[in-house]
Design an enzyme around this catalytic site. Structure first.
Site, PDB file in Angstrom:
ATOM      1  N   ASP A 102     -41.356 -61.658  46.680  1.00  0.00           N
ATOM      2  CA  ASP A 102     -40.282 -61.373  47.642  1.00  0.00           C
ATOM      3  C   ASP A 102     -40.342 -59.889  48.017  1.00  0.00           C
ATOM      4  O   ASP A 102     -40.131 -59.018  47.173  1.00  0.00           O
ATOM      5  CB  ASP A 102     -38.933 -61.726  46.990  1.00  0.00           C
ATOM      6  CG  ASP A 102     -37.784 -61.688  47.989  1.00  0.00           C
ATOM      7  OD1 ASP A 102     -37.889 -60.944  48.977  1.00  0.00           O
ATOM      8  OD2 ASP A 102     -36.789 -62.394  47.767  1.00  0.00           O
ATOM      9  N   SER A 156     -29.460 -64.313  49.901  1.00  0.00           N
ATOM     10  CA  SER A 156     -29.830 -63.047  50.499  1.00  0.00           C
ATOM     11  C   SER A 156     -28.591 -62.170  50.734  1.00  0.00           C
ATOM     12  O   SER A 156     -27.929 -61.796  49.773  1.00  0.00           O
ATOM     13  CB  SER A 156     -30.624 -63.326  51.779  1.00  0.00           C
ATOM     14  OG  SER A 156     -31.228 -62.174  52.261  1.00  0.00           O
ATOM     15  N   HIS A 205     -39.236 -64.525  50.123  1.00  0.00           N
ATOM     16  CA  HIS A 205     -37.773 -64.437  50.257  1.00  0.00           C
ATOM     17  C   HIS A 205     -37.138 -65.782  50.639  1.00  0.00           C
ATOM     18  O   HIS A 205     -35.935 -65.929  50.606  1.00  0.00           O
ATOM     19  CB  HIS A 205     -37.457 -63.374  51.321  1.00  0.00           C
ATOM     20  CG  HIS A 205     -36.029 -62.922  51.307  1.00  0.00           C
ATOM     21  ND1 HIS A 205     -35.450 -62.328  50.201  1.00  0.00           N
ATOM     22  CD2 HIS A 205     -35.055 -62.996  52.239  1.00  0.00           C
ATOM     23  CE1 HIS A 205     -34.190 -62.042  50.474  1.00  0.00           C
ATOM     24  NE2 HIS A 205     -33.921 -62.447  51.704  1.00  0.00           N
TER      25      HIS A 205
HETATM   26  C1  MLT Z   1     -29.215 -57.372  52.818  1.00  0.00           C
HETATM   27  O1  MLT Z   1     -29.202 -56.628  53.784  1.00  0.00           O
HETATM   28  O2  MLT Z   1     -28.218 -57.861  52.297  1.00  0.00           O
HETATM   29  C2  MLT Z   1     -30.569 -57.661  52.261  1.00  0.00           C
HETATM   30  O3  MLT Z   1     -31.507 -56.800  52.772  1.00  0.00           O
HETATM   31  C3  MLT Z   1     -30.976 -59.066  52.490  1.00  0.00           C
HETATM   32  C4  MLT Z   1     -30.980 -59.395  53.949  1.00  0.00           C
HETATM   33  O4  MLT Z   1     -32.005 -59.205  54.600  1.00  0.00           O
HETATM   34  O5  MLT Z   1     -29.978 -59.846  54.429  1.00  0.00           O
END
Ligand code: MLT
Length: 211
Positions: free
Chosen positions: A152, A102, A183
């Protein structure tokens, strides 16, 4: 940067650079590293940014909307930290494979977008396109695993395809693994990443050549 380092057990095995998701810590992905390459040294880093007390690797303005100036700054910071860590712990700087989930996958992607040779390969679990409108460096011979969820809501399938396309155009050898999931990082996705890694970087993989 706050981190843990664990030396490896096999000479030449890539060092795994672990990069957690939003709200995680440097301890989160240690079991994942154990599943992917138990003999590898591990450098697991905590993101330097806090969002309501949750560690991240760079700031965002809203869900999925990145603060690009901070992203570029933090990417450079992580890139320099890797140089320092290689000198401090005595590992080969050119033998680092990132494993990110992520937000951690997004900064790993940003490293690939900005620096030639900074990563020998990357396992990106649920990444997004980190930024657009930049010319990627040559990524020829860099294997990249992308783990994605068909449902996702954060990293949508179209964005996964876009990211895979951008990396491939720059020469990377991209493998996309789809899960019937959202996700979440599932055990089957980690198992797929582990087989991908073993084929390319496992013991004896040098002689087998790349798939
Ligand atoms: C991010 O902010 O890098 C993406 O949205 C994934 C997350 O939720 O961290």
């Amino acid at each position: 940067m706050k981190h843990v380092y664990r030396p490896g057990k096999r000479e030449g095995a890539p060092v795994l650079l672990l990069l957690h998701g939003t709200g995680g810590t440097e301890h989160d992905l240690l079991p994942v590293a154990g599943a992917i390459s138990p003999d590898s040294a591990v450098l697991s880093v905590r993101g330097n940014v806090l969002e309501n007390g949750m560690p991240r690797f760079f700031r965002r303005l809203a869900e999925g909307v990145f603060d690009i100036e901070d992203l570029v700054f933090r990417t450079a910071e992580l890139h320099s930290f890797l140089d320092e860590a290689a000198a401090q712990y005595g590992f080969e700087r050119g033998n680092v494979v990132a494993v990110g989930y992520s937000n951690g996958a997004n900064i790993a992607g940003s490293m690939l977008f900005h620096y030639e040779g900074t990563l020998k390969g990357a396992i990106l679990h649920h990444p997004m396109v980190p930024l657009r409108g930049v010319r990627l460096p040559g990524l020829s011979g860099v294997p990249v695993f992308i783990g994605a969820g068909e449902n996702d809501p954060i990293c949508r399938p179209e964005e996964t395809d876009e990211l895979g396309g951008l990396l491939s155009e720059a020469g990377a050898e991209v493998s996309v693994h789809w899960e019937r999931a959202g996700h979440r990082l599932t055990g089957t996705e980690v198992a797929a990443a582990a087989s991908w890694f073993a084929e390319r970087f496992g013991e004896g993989a040098e002689g087998r050549g790349r798939a």
